[in-house]
Design a protein around this motif. Sequence first.
Motif, PDB file in Angstrom:
ATOM      1  N   VAL A 188      -6.861  94.028  73.783  1.00 37.02           N
ATOM      2  CA  VAL A 188      -6.185  93.647  72.485  1.00 37.02           C
ATOM      3  C   VAL A 188      -5.340  94.890  72.060  1.00 37.02           C
ATOM      4  N   THR A 189      -4.021  94.723  71.790  1.00 39.06           N
ATOM      5  CA  THR A 189      -3.337  95.597  71.279  1.00 39.06           C
ATOM      6  C   THR A 189      -3.583  95.983  69.854  1.00 39.06           C
ATOM      7  N   LYS A 190      -2.952  97.212  69.296  1.00 32.95           N
ATOM      8  CA  LYS A 190      -3.112  97.527  67.720  1.00 32.95           C
ATOM      9  C   LYS A 190      -2.702  96.355  66.999  1.00 32.95           C
ATOM     10  N   ASP A 191      -1.689  95.614  67.258  1.00 31.98           N
ATOM     11  CA  ASP A 191      -0.986  94.271  66.456  1.00 31.98           C
ATOM     12  C   ASP A 191      -1.481  93.215  67.052  1.00 31.98           C
ATOM     13  N   SER A 192      -2.566  93.223  67.611  1.00 30.97           N
ATOM     14  CA  SER A 192      -3.287  91.792  67.815  1.00 30.97           C
ATOM     15  C   SER A 192      -2.833  90.805  68.882  1.00 30.97           C
ATOM     16  N   VAL A 193      -2.362  91.418  69.774  1.00 32.99           N
ATOM     17  CA  VAL A 193      -1.913  90.625  70.969  1.00 32.99           C
ATOM     18  C   VAL A 193      -2.932  90.746  72.024  1.00 32.99           C
ATOM     19  N   LEU A 194      -3.230  89.720  72.698  1.00 27.86           N
ATOM     20  CA  LEU A 194      -4.076  89.544  73.880  1.00 27.86           C
ATOM     21  C   LEU A 194      -3.248  89.939  75.162  1.00 27.86           C
ATOM     22  N   VAL A 195      -3.448  90.947  76.045  1.00 27.46           N
ATOM     23  CA  VAL A 195      -2.791  91.578  77.131  1.00 27.46           C
ATOM     24  C   VAL A 195      -3.757  91.306  78.387  1.00 27.46           C
ATOM     25  N   ILE A 196      -3.139  90.854  79.354  1.00 27.61           N
ATOM     26  CA  ILE A 196      -4.064  90.494  80.615  1.00 27.61           C
ATOM     27  C   ILE A 196      -3.753  91.969  81.545  1.00 27.61           C
ATOM     28  N   TYR A 197      -4.894  92.577  81.469  1.00 28.87           N
ATOM     29  CA  TYR A 197      -4.810  93.923  82.182  1.00 28.87           C
ATOM     30  C   TYR A 197      -6.164  94.485  82.083  1.00 28.87           C
ATOM     31  N   PHE A 248     -14.967  95.274  67.142  1.00 30.37           N
ATOM     32  CA  PHE A 248     -15.459  93.849  67.758  1.00 30.37           C
ATOM     33  C   PHE A 248     -14.915  92.700  67.006  1.00 30.37           C
ATOM     34  N   ARG A 249     -14.949  92.923  65.678  1.00 35.23           N
ATOM     35  CA  ARG A 249     -14.503  91.595  64.994  1.00 35.23           C
ATOM     36  C   ARG A 249     -13.027  91.503  65.237  1.00 35.23           C
ATOM     37  N   PHE A 250     -12.246  92.650  65.382  1.00 33.49           N
ATOM     38  CA  PHE A 250     -10.968  92.521  65.174  1.00 33.49           C
ATOM     39  C   PHE A 250     -10.517  91.941  66.715  1.00 33.49           C
ATOM     40  N   PHE A 251     -11.423  92.324  67.852  1.00 28.89           N
ATOM     41  CA  PHE A 251     -11.111  91.711  69.112  1.00 28.89           C
ATOM     42  C   PHE A 251     -11.522  90.339  69.030  1.00 28.89           C
ATOM     43  N   ALA A 252     -12.489  89.875  68.673  1.00 32.48           N
ATOM     44  CA  ALA A 252     -12.982  88.520  68.650  1.00 32.48           C
ATOM     45  C   ALA A 252     -11.943  87.671  67.907  1.00 32.48           C
ATOM     46  N   ARG A 253     -11.505  88.225  66.507  1.00 27.40           N
ATOM     47  CA  ARG A 253     -10.690  87.502  65.692  1.00 27.40           C
ATOM     48  C   ARG A 253      -9.436  87.353  66.820  1.00 27.40           C
ATOM     49  N   THR A 254      -8.953  88.138  67.341  1.00 25.47           N
ATOM     50  CA  THR A 254      -7.817  87.823  68.307  1.00 25.47           C
ATOM     51  C   THR A 254      -7.821  86.741  69.483  1.00 25.47           C
ATOM     52  N   LEU A 255      -9.188  86.858  69.933  1.00 27.78           N
ATOM     53  CA  LEU A 255      -9.611  85.917  70.772  1.00 27.78           C
ATOM     54  C   LEU A 255      -9.508  84.302  70.298  1.00 27.78           C
ATOM     55  N   ILE A 256     -10.186  84.265  69.316  1.00 27.40           N
ATOM     56  CA  ILE A 256     -10.321  83.057  68.563  1.00 27.40           C
ATOM     57  C   ILE A 256      -9.046  82.610  68.179  1.00 27.40           C
TER      58      ILE A 256
END
Length: 284
Positions: free
Chosen positions: A65-74, A149-157
């Motif tokens: 997850v980027t700083k601006d909440s974009v899910l990147v495949i890497y 963790f919450r930031f990452f999970a929010r992006t996933l959801i």
Amino acid sequence: VLWLLSLSCSKDPPLFKLDNLNNNEIGCFGHAGMGSRSLYPVNTFESLESCLNRGADGTEMDVQVTKDSVLVIYHNENLSAATSCSGRIKEMNWSEIQDCKMNSLLFKNLDVMSFDEFIQKIPNPKDYIFTWDCKLWIDDFNADNNEYFRFFARTLIRTMDAYDLGQNIFIENPVIGFLLIAKEMRPSLKLFYLAETYEGGLEQAVQWKFYGISMHHTKLTAEQIKTAHENNLHVTLFGVLSEKENYSAVEKSPDFMQTDNINYLLKIFGKYNKGKGYLFSMSH
């Protein structure tokens, strides 16, 4: 699991007597697309799409997850490990990453992709299952990482909701704290504990009522997988490379497999779509 009925490899009764929680069928997934033996770099669109086109039920992919909440495949911690760019994705905005290219000796202009870019190019994405292996790249495991963790999970959801893929996403991670926060935020998530040992993996997954466990195929026996099933845990096996490893892993009756030889696994079940994927692969 009824929604997986149309997504799984067909059982071949003369060869295998499967017994699992996935309707006695095995979901056939590629490892980061066509796998590490493909000439295309893993986690590229070309590798991921080719895997799906061959007839796979879905594919695993590494996500950050980027700083601006974009899910990147890497996969790697630093972009310099496999791309034309450098830096940690978690410390960058998507605008700093979107023009990066994957390193490849044979192919030019293979993009580092966001999941949004990937999914928008896939026809009928609800026909597949996508396993997100979440790369947190935590600096200090002893620190309080809950906010991240919450930031990452929010992006996933948010990402899965944007494409109505809630039933089509598996989430893998070895950090219990992260999985628990994700579960608290969305109890219906299909969470897989990425375990190092069977005993610890089973205990934690049962205690926290996760959807399943993911483990290297050499670390689980058929009997251990049966015990996991008796505890209502789905089992994913990964690290499957050769034809022999694919075959022996199938005999253990897991629910899902992530293979670096998707062509052979699909051929076992008569699912291989010859000619529909990219031609550039060392797997057969």
